[in-house]
Design a protein around this motif. Structure first.
Motif, PDB file in Angstrom:
ATOM      1  N   LEU A 104     102.557 -10.447  71.527  1.00 45.79           N
ATOM      2  CA  LEU A 104     103.917 -10.706  71.065  1.00 45.79           C
ATOM      3  C   LEU A 104     104.119 -10.363  69.598  1.00 45.79           C
ATOM      4  O   LEU A 104     105.179  -9.847  69.216  1.00 45.79           O
ATOM      5  CB  LEU A 104     104.270 -12.186  71.307  1.00 45.79           C
ATOM      6  N   TRP A 105     103.122 -10.663  68.747  1.00 44.06           N
ATOM      7  CA  TRP A 105     103.310 -10.493  67.298  1.00 44.06           C
ATOM      8  C   TRP A 105     102.733  -9.183  66.754  1.00 44.06           C
ATOM      9  O   TRP A 105     103.175  -8.682  65.739  1.00 44.06           O
ATOM     10  CB  TRP A 105     102.697 -11.676  66.556  1.00 44.06           C
ATOM     11  N   ARG A 106     101.730  -8.669  67.412  1.00 42.71           N
ATOM     12  CA  ARG A 106     101.111  -7.448  66.887  1.00 42.71           C
ATOM     13  C   ARG A 106     101.213  -6.266  67.844  1.00 42.71           C
ATOM     14  O   ARG A 106     100.841  -5.146  67.493  1.00 42.71           O
ATOM     15  CB  ARG A 106      99.640  -7.724  66.574  1.00 42.71           C
ATOM     16  N   GLY A 107     101.700  -6.537  69.038  1.00 44.39           N
ATOM     17  CA  GLY A 107     101.827  -5.463  70.010  1.00 44.39           C
ATOM     18  C   GLY A 107     100.497  -4.990  70.554  1.00 44.39           C
ATOM     19  O   GLY A 107     100.391  -3.886  71.082  1.00 44.39           O
ATOM     20  N   GLU A 108      99.482  -5.810  70.398  1.00 42.30           N
ATOM     21  CA  GLU A 108      98.147  -5.462  70.875  1.00 42.30           C
ATOM     22  C   GLU A 108      97.659  -6.484  71.887  1.00 42.30           C
ATOM     23  O   GLU A 108      98.042  -7.651  71.841  1.00 42.30           O
ATOM     24  CB  GLU A 108      97.136  -5.417  69.723  1.00 42.30           C
ATOM     25  N   ILE A 109      96.803  -6.049  72.767  1.00 44.91           N
ATOM     26  CA  ILE A 109      96.133  -6.976  73.686  1.00 44.91           C
ATOM     27  C   ILE A 109      94.686  -7.106  73.226  1.00 44.91           C
ATOM     28  O   ILE A 109      93.909  -6.154  73.314  1.00 44.91           O
ATOM     29  CB  ILE A 109      96.189  -6.467  75.134  1.00 44.91           C
ATOM     30  N   LEU A 110      94.377  -8.271  72.693  1.00 44.71           N
ATOM     31  CA  LEU A 110      93.030  -8.505  72.155  1.00 44.71           C
ATOM     32  C   LEU A 110      92.088  -8.860  73.306  1.00 44.71           C
ATOM     33  O   LEU A 110      91.651  -9.998  73.470  1.00 44.71           O
ATOM     34  CB  LEU A 110      93.077  -9.625  71.105  1.00 44.71           C
ATOM     35  N   ASP A 111      91.810  -7.833  74.133  1.00 43.54           N
ATOM     36  CA  ASP A 111      91.064  -8.097  75.361  1.00 43.54           C
ATOM     37  C   ASP A 111      89.629  -8.546  75.109  1.00 43.54           C
ATOM     38  O   ASP A 111      89.099  -9.405  75.815  1.00 43.54           O
ATOM     39  CB  ASP A 111      91.074  -6.854  76.258  1.00 43.54           C
ATOM     40  N   ALA A 112      88.963  -7.995  74.068  1.00 39.63           N
ATOM     41  CA  ALA A 112      87.574  -8.379  73.796  1.00 39.63           C
ATOM     42  C   ALA A 112      87.495  -9.836  73.333  1.00 39.63           C
ATOM     43  O   ALA A 112      86.647 -10.606  73.791  1.00 39.63           O
ATOM     44  CB  ALA A 112      86.975  -7.455  72.733  1.00 39.63           C
ATOM     45  N   THR A 113      88.397 -10.193  72.407  1.00 44.45           N
ATOM     46  CA  THR A 113      88.430 -11.578  71.917  1.00 44.45           C
ATOM     47  C   THR A 113      88.735 -12.536  73.066  1.00 44.45           C
ATOM     48  O   THR A 113      88.104 -13.585  73.211  1.00 44.45           O
ATOM     49  CB  THR A 113      89.500 -11.739  70.816  1.00 44.45           C
ATOM     50  N   PHE A 114      89.733 -12.163  73.880  1.00 44.09           N
ATOM     51  CA  PHE A 114      90.098 -12.990  75.037  1.00 44.09           C
ATOM     52  C   PHE A 114      88.894 -13.196  75.962  1.00 44.09           C
ATOM     53  O   PHE A 114      88.591 -14.310  76.389  1.00 44.09           O
ATOM     54  CB  PHE A 114      91.239 -12.328  75.808  1.00 44.09           C
ATOM     55  N   ALA A 115      88.204 -12.112  76.253  1.00 45.50           N
ATOM     56  CA  ALA A 115      87.084 -12.174  77.203  1.00 45.50           C
ATOM     57  C   ALA A 115      85.965 -13.081  76.688  1.00 45.50           C
ATOM     58  O   ALA A 115      85.425 -13.909  77.438  1.00 45.50           O
ATOM     59  CB  ALA A 115      86.546 -10.764  77.465  1.00 45.50           C
ATOM     60  N   VAL A 116      85.630 -12.914  75.397  1.00 43.64           N
ATOM     61  CA  VAL A 116      84.532 -13.714  74.832  1.00 43.64           C
ATOM     62  C   VAL A 116      84.861 -15.204  74.868  1.00 43.64           C
ATOM     63  O   VAL A 116      84.050 -16.026  75.322  1.00 43.64           O
ATOM     64  CB  VAL A 116      84.232 -13.271  73.374  1.00 43.64           C
ATOM     65  N   ILE A 117      86.078 -15.564  74.412  1.00 37.14           N
ATOM     66  CA  ILE A 117      86.445 -16.989  74.347  1.00 37.14           C
ATOM     67  C   ILE A 117      86.635 -17.568  75.748  1.00 37.14           C
ATOM     68  O   ILE A 117      86.191 -18.683  76.046  1.00 37.14           O
ATOM     69  CB  ILE A 117      87.721 -17.180  73.503  1.00 37.14           C
ATOM     70  N   PHE A 118      87.272 -16.801  76.642  1.00 29.25           N
ATOM     71  CA  PHE A 118      87.523 -17.302  77.989  1.00 29.25           C
ATOM     72  C   PHE A 118      86.213 -17.518  78.740  1.00 29.25           C
ATOM     73  O   PHE A 118      86.015 -18.548  79.396  1.00 29.25           O
ATOM     74  CB  PHE A 118      88.421 -16.319  78.754  1.00 29.25           C
ATOM     75  N   ILE A 119      85.317 -16.536  78.655  1.00 37.22           N
ATOM     76  CA  ILE A 119      84.023 -16.653  79.351  1.00 37.22           C
ATOM     77  C   ILE A 119      83.197 -17.800  78.772  1.00 37.22           C
ATOM     78  O   ILE A 119      82.514 -18.528  79.501  1.00 37.22           O
ATOM     79  CB  ILE A 119      83.241 -15.323  79.264  1.00 37.22           C
ATOM     80  N   THR A 120      83.295 -17.997  77.438  1.00 39.11           N
ATOM     81  CA  THR A 120      82.606 -19.130  76.815  1.00 39.11           C
ATOM     82  C   THR A 120      83.116 -20.446  77.387  1.00 39.11           C
ATOM     83  O   THR A 120      82.336 -21.363  77.672  1.00 39.11           O
ATOM     84  CB  THR A 120      82.797 -19.117  75.283  1.00 39.11           C
ATOM     85  N   GLY A 121      84.440 -20.547  77.570  1.00 45.86           N
ATOM     86  CA  GLY A 121      85.028 -21.750  78.168  1.00 45.86           C
ATOM     87  C   GLY A 121      84.507 -22.000  79.567  1.00 45.86           C
ATOM     88  O   GLY A 121      84.182 -23.138  79.941  1.00 45.86           O
ATOM     89  N   VAL A 122      84.420 -20.937  80.362  1.00 43.52           N
ATOM     90  CA  VAL A 122      83.886 -21.055  81.732  1.00 43.52           C
ATOM     91  C   VAL A 122      82.433 -21.516  81.705  1.00 43.52           C
ATOM     92  O   VAL A 122      82.013 -22.383  82.474  1.00 43.52           O
ATOM     93  CB  VAL A 122      84.006 -19.709  82.471  1.00 43.52           C
ATOM     94  N   GLN A 123      81.656 -20.932  80.770  1.00 38.40           N
ATOM     95  CA  GLN A 123      80.244 -21.315  80.664  1.00 38.40           C
ATOM     96  C   GLN A 123      80.084 -22.776  80.274  1.00 38.40           C
ATOM     97  O   GLN A 123      79.189 -23.469  80.778  1.00 38.40           O
ATOM     98  CB  GLN A 123      79.545 -20.416  79.644  1.00 38.40           C
ATOM     99  N   VAL A 124      80.947 -23.249  79.365  1.00 38.00           N
ATOM    100  CA  VAL A 124      80.884 -24.650  78.936  1.00 38.00           C
ATOM    101  C   VAL A 124      81.116 -25.577  80.131  1.00 38.00           C
ATOM    102  O   VAL A 124      80.419 -26.586  80.311  1.00 38.00           O
ATOM    103  CB  VAL A 124      81.923 -24.928  77.825  1.00 38.00           C
TER     104      VAL A 124
END
Length: 309
Positions: A272-292
């Motif tokens: 929404l703010w930068r017009g980018e999809i931060l897919d790598a950041t999303f993947a790392v944090i989301f997968i970390t949440g799943v692992q937790v």
């Protein structure tokens, strides 16, 4: 408590309590020269009026004032004095007293005059019906600072969430419990001020019957050795450790969900703010949440297996 109410409760105790009831009273003492004598004498006077066998174990925890000399000069027949050569901490003092205790029930109180010994007969009235009876500091006259009340309230809410019980006073220093229950949780007890918090949470999680009774809380005689900010952080850390030990899902699932939600917010915000999809950041944090969350379920299975064994 009024004098009439006190003697009324005392009469009930003397009439109803088992003559074979025996209790050891543990009193940690650290630089309490201004109050230790009056506290122990008042405690002894109260217990003498009740039809029970008792002993008082005072632990001089490396005091640098005249507390040790005052203890030696007291003429209380059932008084046993333990001396620590150096200051080991509140929890260490209680553990020393409990180790030496001859009787199956333990009563703890402080030597600084903050806890009303006149409330002890009322606590004793509920012994046997409950595994632990706690003097909850929400009586009519409670001397405490605003910040300590707020800090204690936060810790109490967190502990109630972890234990699944409504905890009214997590670290009251006036309580009665079974020696055998303290021995069950012995490996969990720290040497510092967190002894009472630990036995409160452990008792609720273990399914013990706990009774809270409102008591007054007086202004202490002398200077407190408690450091509010440091001890507040320490209490929160302790509750988190106990949660992982007893109820790991209470910690890991919220933490995992938080990380997964954070990942979604980051990817949406980037778009929404930068017009980018931060897919790598999303993947790392989301997968970390799943692992937790997965770690939480593994920890929960280990805890259940441990208790089953």
């Amino acid at each position: 408590m009024s004098e009439a109410n006190f003697y009324g409760i005392l009469l009930i105790i003397v009439t109803n309590i088992d003559s074979k009831f025996r209790i050891s009273v543990a009193v940690p003492v650290f630089n309490e020269e201004g109050a230790v004598s009056s506290t122990l004498n008042s405690l002894n006077d109260i217990l003498q009026k009740i039809n029970i066998d008792y002993e008082i174990i005072a632990v001089n925890d490396g005091s640098s004032d005249k507390s040790g000399e005052i203890l030696k000069g007291l003429s209380i027949p059932n008084l046993n004095i333990i001396h620590h050569a150096v200051n080991k901490g509140y929890g260490a003092s209680l553990k020393s007293a409990i180790k030496e205790a001859r009787y199956p029930w333990i009563l703890i109180t402080d030597a600084d005059g903050t806890y009303p010994v006149s409330s002890i007969p009322e606590l004793l009235e509920h012994v046997g019906k409950y595994d632990m009876v706690v003097g909850s500091r929400n009586g009519k006259k409670v001397h405490d600072t605003f910040f300590r009340k707020v800090g204690r309230g936060i810790v109490r809410k967190f502990a109630s969430y972890v234990s699944g019980a409504k905890i009214q006073d997590i670290n009251s220093g006036l309580r009665i419990f079974k020696k055998e229950d303290a021995e069950k949780f012995w490996h969990l007890f720290p040497d510092g001020f967190s002894f009472t918090s630990t036995i409160t949470v452990a008792s609720h999680v273990n399914g013990n019957r706990v009774k809270y009774l409102p008591i007054d809380y007086h202004k202490r005689a002398g200077k407190s050795s408690i450091k509010p900010a440091k001890d507040f952080v320490g209490f929160l850390s302790l509750i988190a450790k106990l949660a992982i030990y007893f109820r790991p899902l209470k910690v890991f699932i919220p933490a995992g969900i938080f990380l997964m939600a954070l990942a979604v917010v980051i990817v949406m915000g980037g778009y929404l703010w930068r017009g980018e999809i931060l897919d790598a950041t999303f993947a790392v944090i989301f997968i970390t949440g799943v692992q937790v969350i997965i770690f939480g379920f593994i920890a929960d299975m280990i805890v259940k297996r441990f208790y089953n064994n």
